[in-house]
Motif scaffolding. Structure first.
Motif, PDB file in Angstrom:
ATOM      1  N   GLU A   1       0.826  -1.196   0.000  1.00 57.10           N
ATOM      2  CA  GLU A   1       0.000   0.000   0.000  1.00 57.10           C
ATOM      3  C   GLU A   1       0.874   1.265   0.000  1.00 57.10           C
ATOM      4  OE1 GLU A   1      -3.677   1.146   2.837  1.00 57.10           O
ATOM      5  OE2 GLU A   1      -3.215  -0.987   2.631  1.00 57.10           O
ATOM      6  N   LEU A   2       1.916   1.229   0.849  1.00 56.48           N
ATOM      7  CA  LEU A   2       2.841   2.360   0.919  1.00 56.48           C
ATOM      8  C   LEU A   2       3.499   2.616  -0.429  1.00 56.48           C
ATOM      9  CD1 LEU A   2       4.679   1.579   4.278  1.00 56.48           C
ATOM     10  CD2 LEU A   2       3.313   3.612   3.785  1.00 56.48           C
ATOM     11  N   ILE A   3       3.956   1.513  -1.029  1.00 56.11           N
ATOM     12  CA  ILE A   3       4.652   1.619  -2.313  1.00 56.11           C
ATOM     13  C   ILE A   3       3.721   2.229  -3.365  1.00 56.11           C
ATOM     14  CG2 ILE A   3       5.708   0.238  -4.170  1.00 56.11           C
ATOM     15  CD1 ILE A   3       7.291   0.592  -1.441  1.00 56.11           C
ATOM     16  N   SER A   4       2.476   1.774  -3.367  1.00 53.57           N
ATOM     17  CA  SER A   4       1.589   2.290  -4.401  1.00 53.57           C
ATOM     18  C   SER A   4       1.151   3.724  -4.093  1.00 53.57           C
ATOM     19  CB  SER A   4       0.418   1.328  -4.641  1.00 53.57           C
ATOM     20  OG  SER A   4      -0.626   1.608  -3.779  1.00 53.57           O
ATOM     21  N   ASN A   5       1.002   4.058  -2.797  1.00 44.41           N
ATOM     22  CA  ASN A   5       0.677   5.456  -2.448  1.00 44.41           C
ATOM     23  C   ASN A   5       1.778   6.422  -2.864  1.00 44.41           C
ATOM     24  OD1 ASN A   5      -1.784   4.923  -1.371  1.00 44.41           O
ATOM     25  ND2 ASN A   5      -1.083   4.895   0.769  1.00 44.41           N
ATOM     26  N   LEU A   6       3.012   5.958  -2.747  1.00 41.54           N
ATOM     27  CA  LEU A   6       4.140   6.816  -3.117  1.00 41.54           C
ATOM     28  C   LEU A   6       4.395   6.787  -4.623  1.00 41.54           C
ATOM     29  CD1 LEU A   6       6.555   5.878  -0.205  1.00 41.54           C
ATOM     30  CD2 LEU A   6       5.686   8.172  -0.648  1.00 41.54           C
ATOM     31  N   ASP A   7       3.594   5.971  -5.331  1.00 41.52           N
ATOM     32  CA  ASP A   7       3.712   5.906  -6.783  1.00 41.52           C
ATOM     33  C   ASP A   7       5.079   5.394  -7.223  1.00 41.52           C
ATOM     34  OD1 ASP A   7       1.948   6.163  -8.743  1.00 41.52           O
ATOM     35  OD2 ASP A   7       2.009   8.354  -8.912  1.00 41.52           O
ATOM     36  N   LEU A   8       5.551   4.368  -6.530  1.00 42.54           N
ATOM     37  CA  LEU A   8       6.893   3.857  -6.810  1.00 42.54           C
ATOM     38  C   LEU A   8       6.845   2.603  -7.673  1.00 42.54           C
ATOM     39  CD1 LEU A   8       8.405   4.310  -3.241  1.00 42.54           C
ATOM     40  CD2 LEU A   8       8.979   5.637  -5.293  1.00 42.54           C
ATOM     41  N   VAL A   9       7.926   2.386  -8.399  1.00 40.10           N
ATOM     42  CA  VAL A   9       8.065   1.216  -9.245  1.00 40.10           C
ATOM     43  C   VAL A   9       9.173   0.341  -8.676  1.00 40.10           C
ATOM     44  CG1 VAL A   9       8.556   0.440 -11.606  1.00 40.10           C
ATOM     45  CG2 VAL A   9       7.501   2.685 -11.220  1.00 40.10           C
ATOM     46  N   GLU A  10       8.927  -0.954  -8.570  1.00 44.46           N
ATOM     47  CA  GLU A  10       9.974  -1.847  -8.061  1.00 44.46           C
ATOM     48  C   GLU A  10      10.978  -2.170  -9.172  1.00 44.46           C
ATOM     49  OE1 GLU A  10       8.543  -5.578  -6.396  1.00 44.46           O
ATOM     50  OE2 GLU A  10      10.535  -6.471  -6.596  1.00 44.46           O
ATOM     51  N   ILE A  11      12.254  -2.088  -8.834  1.00 41.20           N
ATOM     52  CA  ILE A  11      13.293  -2.516  -9.774  1.00 41.20           C
ATOM     53  C   ILE A  11      13.711  -3.925  -9.357  1.00 41.20           C
ATOM     54  CG2 ILE A  11      15.562  -1.999 -10.775  1.00 41.20           C
ATOM     55  CD1 ILE A  11      13.551   0.220 -11.268  1.00 41.20           C
TER      56      ILE A  11
ATOM     57  N   ALA B   1       6.699   2.686   8.884  1.00 39.17           N
ATOM     58  CA  ALA B   1       5.647   2.822   7.870  1.00 39.17           C
ATOM     59  C   ALA B   1       5.019   4.212   7.929  1.00 39.17           C
ATOM     60  CB  ALA B   1       4.580   1.746   8.070  1.00 39.17           C
ATOM     61  N   THR B   2       4.837   4.713   9.142  1.00 37.80           N
ATOM     62  CA  THR B   2       4.236   6.039   9.309  1.00 37.80           C
ATOM     63  C   THR B   2       5.155   7.117   8.737  1.00 37.80           C
ATOM     64  OG1 THR B   2       3.259   5.228  11.347  1.00 37.80           O
ATOM     65  CG2 THR B   2       3.224   7.605  11.016  1.00 37.80           C
ATOM     66  N   TRP B   3       6.451   6.958   9.002  1.00 36.79           N
ATOM     67  CA  TRP B   3       7.412   7.909   8.443  1.00 36.79           C
ATOM     68  C   TRP B   3       7.363   7.909   6.913  1.00 36.79           C
ATOM     69  CZ3 TRP B   3      11.652   6.101   5.500  1.00 36.79           C
ATOM     70  CH2 TRP B   3      12.458   7.123   4.998  1.00 36.79           C
ATOM     71  N   LEU B   4       7.348   6.679   6.346  1.00 36.89           N
ATOM     72  CA  LEU B   4       7.352   6.552   4.889  1.00 36.89           C
ATOM     73  C   LEU B   4       6.063   7.136   4.288  1.00 36.89           C
ATOM     74  CD1 LEU B   4       9.208   5.440   2.697  1.00 36.89           C
ATOM     75  CD2 LEU B   4       8.125   3.203   2.969  1.00 36.89           C
ATOM     76  N   MET B   5       4.959   6.883   5.009  1.00 37.64           N
ATOM     77  CA  MET B   5       3.661   7.350   4.524  1.00 37.64           C
ATOM     78  C   MET B   5       3.615   8.870   4.481  1.00 37.64           C
ATOM     79  SD  MET B   5       0.022   5.753   5.713  1.00 37.64           S
ATOM     80  CE  MET B   5       0.872   5.048   7.071  1.00 37.64           C
ATOM     81  N   ASN B   6       4.237   9.509   5.472  1.00 39.33           N
ATOM     82  CA  ASN B   6       4.151  10.971   5.576  1.00 39.33           C
ATOM     83  C   ASN B   6       5.318  11.696   4.905  1.00 39.33           C
ATOM     84  OD1 ASN B   6       1.763  10.874   7.087  1.00 39.33           O
ATOM     85  ND2 ASN B   6       2.958  10.370   8.919  1.00 39.33           N
TER      86      ASN B   6
END
Lengths: 184, 170
Positions: A6-16, B128-133
């Motif tokens: 979820e974090l990865i997709s929220n940050l709009d990141l692509v896995e290498i 995770a919270t740090w990364l999220m924000n």
């Protein structure tokens, strides 16, 4: 959904992806647990700026994590570098190689030109001479190659006792070689 | 002279940097990879100076940023080649070091984040919270890599299992 994803997709990141490697960490035991704990992600802007980006895993001489190289398609200049190794001086062929070139380079009237020409000739012949000099680098390279192969094999199946013991021996040998390289 | 050489960033969780054996191994990996940037995780070291960096870095890797270990756990180190890149430290905390590198030759910009995610479950939530924000609006061309201590799906283990390391938090 897995929070990490979820974090990865929220940050709009692509896995290498790591070329040819499924796991990056190994629990040191006979029947090892292997897990992919190491990752590389890039932003969308990265993908367009450096389309030729990939991850190359390296062998694991120590640590329970592999090391890996993020290779980025970008142009940077490559210097044509000559590296003088201190241990050359102790080598029997060194003085001969240098003095042969030193005395055989063409003679110029200008002293500075003479000196620079001689240094250039000595450098070129040392480059050639050093190629056949040390088998140390070659041995280190071979050790790494074997370790990489065994790690790759372990990704697919458990290693036999013999293979595991072999790997321990190769690692030990590799540290010894690195140490002698450092002393040089 | 421009031979289309790639920029290379070496990442490694070294599990403690404080021994000659580690310095040798890192020095050798730097040589093997011909890297321009080095990102180490779990240095287990509280401080670095230029003298210490030289124990394993060649002369061309000459600028660095570190995040101190907390006691004997964690710790991050990022080293870069200052003659190739004009580097600025953007953010440092116990989870990550972010640097901005501008190539001195083609003026291209990169943001490189060196990550160490904690293995302890409570700390994972804070990570995770740090990364999220994280404010990434100004991160032009951003890459982040390292040991996240997390998995994305069950295939990231060779056998199903246990919460021994709590790699995931579904």
């Amino acid at each position: 959904m897995n929070l990490f994803n979820e974090l990865i997709s929220n940050l709009d990141l692509v896995e290498i992806h790591f070329s040819g490697r499924s796991f990056t960490w190994r629990h040191m035991q006979a029947d090892p647990l292997l897990v992919k704990l190491d990752w590389v992600f890039t932003s969308n802007s990265w993908t367009s700026a450096f389309p030729a980006t990939f991850v190359q895993p390296l062998s694991r001489p120590i640590s329970d994590h592999i090391s890996f190289v993020l290779q980025i398609g970008i142009n940077v200049p490559r210097p044509s570098m000559f590296r003088f190794e201190n241990f050359w001086i102790q080598h029997p062929g060194f003085l001969e190689t240098v003095s042969l070139q030193w005395h055989n380079s063409p003679f110029f009237g200008n002293a500075a030109k003479n000196l620079s020409s001689r240094l250039k000739h000595a450098r070129d012949s040392l480059k050639l001479w050093s190629k056949n000099l040390s088998s140390l680098s070659k041995l280190i390279y071979n050790c790494k190659w074997v370790l990489l192969l065994l790690d790759g094999l372990e990704d697919q199946q458990n290693l036999s006792r013999m293979e595991r013991n072999f790997r321990i021996l190769v690692k030990r040998h590799s540290s010894e070689l690195l140490e002698s390289k450092r002393i040089y | 002279m421009n031979n289309n050489r790639q920029t290379k960033v070496l990442f490694w969780n070294i599990r403690g940097i404080n021994s000659q054996e580690k310095w040798d191994a890192i020095g050798d990996k730097i040589k093997e990879s011909a890297c321009h940037v080095l990102c180490l995780q779990e240095t287990k070291r509280e401080a670095f100076d230029a003298f210490y960096i030289k124990k394993f870095c060649p002369r061309n890797l000459d600028k660095f940023a570190f995040s101190p270990s907390i006691g004997a756990s964690g710790g991050l180190l990022t080293v870069w080649n200052n003659s190739l890149f004009d580097g600025t430290i953007i953010q440092v905390n116990s989870y990550a070091i972010t640097i901005k590198l501008i190539c001195r030759f083609d003026k291209k910009c990169m943001h490189i984040t060196n990550v160490y995610g904690p293995s302890n479950l409570d700390h994972k939530m804070a990570f995770a919270t740090w990364l999220m924000n994280l404010d990434t609006d100004n991160f032009e061309n951003w890459a982040l890599g390292g040991d996240f201590n997390l998995i994305r799906n069950p295939d990231n283990r060779n056998r199903p299992g246990g919460s021994r390391r709590n790699e995931s938090f579904q």
